[in-house]
Design a protein around this motif. Structure first.
Motif, short mmCIF file in Angstrom:
data_model
loop_
_atom_site.label_atom_id
_atom_site.label_comp_id
_atom_site.label_asym_id
_atom_site.label_seq_id
_atom_site.Cartn_x
_atom_site.Cartn_y
_atom_site.Cartn_z
N ARG A 247 0.68 -1.19 -0.06
CA ARG A 247 0.06 0.24 0.20
C ARG A 247 0.99 1.42 0.01
O ARG A 247 0.60 2.29 -0.75
N ASP A 248 1.97 1.23 0.79
CA ASP A 248 2.82 2.40 0.90
C ASP A 248 3.42 2.68 -0.46
O ASP A 248 3.42 3.79 -1.05
N ARG A 249 3.70 1.75 -1.29
CA ARG A 249 4.50 1.77 -2.56
C ARG A 249 3.47 2.29 -3.74
O ARG A 249 3.61 3.25 -4.58
N ARG A 250 2.17 1.61 -3.42
CA ARG A 250 1.16 2.16 -4.51
C ARG A 250 0.72 3.69 -4.33
O ARG A 250 0.51 4.37 -5.11
N SER A 251 0.74 4.05 -3.17
CA SER A 251 0.54 5.43 -2.73
C SER A 251 1.51 6.22 -2.70
O SER A 251 1.59 7.50 -2.12
N GLY A 252 2.63 5.95 -3.14
CA GLY A 252 3.83 6.95 -3.30
C GLY A 252 4.50 6.98 -2.00
O GLY A 252 5.17 8.08 -1.69
N ASN A 253 4.70 5.93 -1.36
CA ASN A 253 5.67 5.48 -0.19
C ASN A 253 5.32 6.52 0.99
O ASN A 253 6.16 7.32 1.39
N LEU A 254 3.84 6.76 1.25
CA LEU A 254 3.58 7.83 2.16
C LEU A 254 4.30 7.65 3.54
O LEU A 254 4.67 8.77 4.15
N ALA A 261 7.44 18.73 7.37
CA ALA A 261 8.86 19.31 6.73
C ALA A 261 8.72 18.77 5.23
O ALA A 261 8.92 19.76 4.36
N ARG A 262 8.49 17.60 5.04
CA ARG A 262 8.31 16.94 3.64
C ARG A 262 7.28 17.50 2.55
O ARG A 262 7.43 17.79 1.54
N ALA A 263 6.16 17.77 3.24
CA ALA A 263 4.97 18.11 2.87
C ALA A 263 5.21 19.87 2.43
O ALA A 263 5.04 20.01 1.41
N ALA A 264 5.83 20.51 3.23
CA ALA A 264 6.27 21.84 2.92
C ALA A 264 7.34 21.86 1.64
O ALA A 264 7.14 22.73 0.76
N ILE A 265 8.16 20.95 1.68
CA ILE A 265 9.36 20.93 0.65
C ILE A 265 8.57 20.74 -0.62
O ILE A 265 8.83 21.18 -1.84
N LEU A 266 7.80 19.56 -0.69
CA LEU A 266 7.10 19.10 -1.81
C LEU A 266 6.01 20.43 -2.25
O LEU A 266 6.10 20.75 -3.65
N ALA A 267 5.41 21.15 -1.51
CA ALA A 267 4.55 22.34 -1.90
C ALA A 267 5.49 23.30 -2.59
O ALA A 267 4.88 23.99 -3.50
N ASP A 268 6.89 23.45 -2.13
CA ASP A 268 7.35 24.58 -2.50
C ASP A 268 8.32 24.09 -3.86
O ASP A 268 9.09 24.99 -4.33
N LEU A 269 8.03 22.96 -4.37
CA LEU A 269 8.77 22.69 -5.48
C LEU A 269 8.18 22.59 -6.94
O LEU A 269 8.62 21.64 -7.84
N GLU A 270 7.06 23.28 -6.89
CA GLU A 270 6.52 23.54 -8.26
C GLU A 270 7.42 23.96 -9.11
O GLU A 270 7.49 23.72 -10.20
N THR A 271 8.38 24.88 -8.66
CA THR A 271 9.44 25.37 -9.43
C THR A 271 10.66 24.94 -9.01
O THR A 271 10.86 24.41 -7.73
N LEU A 322 -0.05 13.47 -4.93
CA LEU A 322 -0.16 13.35 -3.57
C LEU A 322 -0.66 14.85 -2.89
O LEU A 322 -1.36 14.62 -1.79
N LEU A 323 -0.02 15.78 -3.23
CA LEU A 323 -0.34 16.90 -2.54
C LEU A 323 -1.77 17.19 -2.94
O LEU A 323 -2.64 17.54 -1.94
N GLU A 324 -2.32 16.83 -4.02
CA GLU A 324 -4.01 17.22 -4.19
C GLU A 324 -4.89 16.21 -3.50
O GLU A 324 -5.86 16.59 -2.72
N ALA A 325 -4.22 14.93 -3.32
CA ALA A 325 -4.96 13.93 -2.20
C ALA A 325 -4.99 14.40 -0.77
O ALA A 325 -6.00 14.25 -0.37
#
Length: 327
Positions: A247-254, A261-271, A322-325
């Protein structure tokens, strides 16, 4: 073959769950020393390998099993206390290592390694153990390795452990502790007066009248380990749930991206951005950002490309999903 841990009502009433920062640190150190990879989190990385250059960290690493051996001296992973903060737990474990009795240290370092290891104890390691200075150096080695490699990333790891413990607490409230003990791992079972653990050898341990700590593991995943050699201490390590599952792998290694911290990094990496730029924008240290980016890259949630002197990271379409989910 089965190891049987005999318990009584007193043991059951004193059974509790707790993370073990020391055990997580040693699991990561063992991988770094052996140039190994964690099945979920991958390479421990250059910071972990660089920490091995410190003589006290190297001494600690020399007491870890190699080449298929399984025995680790229990004094290196003292039974976790009852404090709720991770740093308090680690500080208490470091203090216990430094206060370990010389007789207990010599029994584990000299006798048990000779019984369970296929290699002899290093001559210099033996000399340090005989000098009475090993406890302090091991405590310092653990503190140093933690600071160099895991301190910044501990909140994410702790969140996985806390989720597991919360799930087990719900199970105890709903079904009782016996059933919960029997569902920690397929190799662990509950017989009514004993915990049985599938091993490559048979044995029996008397745990009556003793505290039993159940410690979920992330960095020592997927191992099941029983710790019984230090007087008065009884710890059963089991793999935390949701680490390395399909399940972790199918959902992107949640499990690898849990936490702010990682959510904030992902959110800031559109650029695409560099490590230094992310650190300045998000208020984290560059080392913290680098640690998280490594895990995100292994999980295929960010890409990296070199642009002159800089390495630029950008989130993938999978990460955007993942961010949208999450929203």
């Amino acid at each position: 073959m089965v190891l049987t841990l005999r318990v009584d009502a007193d043991t059951v009433s004193r059974t509790r769950f707790s993370p073990s920062p020391a055990a997580e640190s040693l699991a990561w150190l063992k991988l770094a020393a052996a140039s190994g990879r964690h099945p979920v989190f991958g390479d421990p990385g250059p910071l972990a390998r660089a920490s091995l250059a410190h003589p006290d960290v190297a001494l600690l690493a020399d007491l870890l099993p190699r080449d298929g051996d399984t025995y680790t001296p229990d004094l290196l992973t003292p039974q976790p206390g009852t404090d709720t903060q991770g740093r308090d737990l680690l500080d208490a474990q470091i203090a216990q290592i430094e206060a370990a009795a010389q007789d207990d240290l010599e029994s584990q370092v000299f006798h048990y390694t000779r019984t369970h290891w296929s290699r002899p104890l290093d001559t210099e390691t033996r000399r340090v153990a005989e000098s009475g200075r090993m406890q302090r150096r091991l405590a310092n080695g653990l503190a140093r390795f933690w600071r160099d490699t895991l301190a910044d990333g501990w909140p994410d790891l702790r969140s996985i452990l806390d989720q597991d413990i919360a799930h087990r607490a719900t199970g105890i409230a709903t079904h009782g502790i016996g059933r919960t003990l029997g569902t920690l791992h397929p190799d662990i079972a509950w017989s009514g007066d004993a915990v049985t653990i599938e091993k490559t050898w048979d044995g029996e341990v008397d745990g009556t009248g003793r505290d039993l700590v159940l410690a979920p593991g992330v960095l020592n995943w997927p191992d099941v380990i029983i710790q019984v050699d230090t007087p008065g201490q009884l710890v059963l390590y089991y793999p935390a749930q949701r680490v390395g599952t399909g399940r972790d792998r199918r959902s992107g290694n949640l499990a690898q991206v849990v936490g702010n911290a990682r959510a904030a990094i992902l959110a800031d990496l559109e650029t695409a951005r560099s490590t230094a730029e992310l650190a300045a924008r998000l208020g984290y240290s560059p080392g913290t950002v680098s640690y998280h980016l490594g895990a995100l890259h292994r999980a295929r949630l960010v890409t990296k490309v070199r642009d002159g002197r800089y390495v630029l990271y950008q989130r993938t379409a999978r990460a955007a999903g993942l961010l949208e989910a999450r929203d």
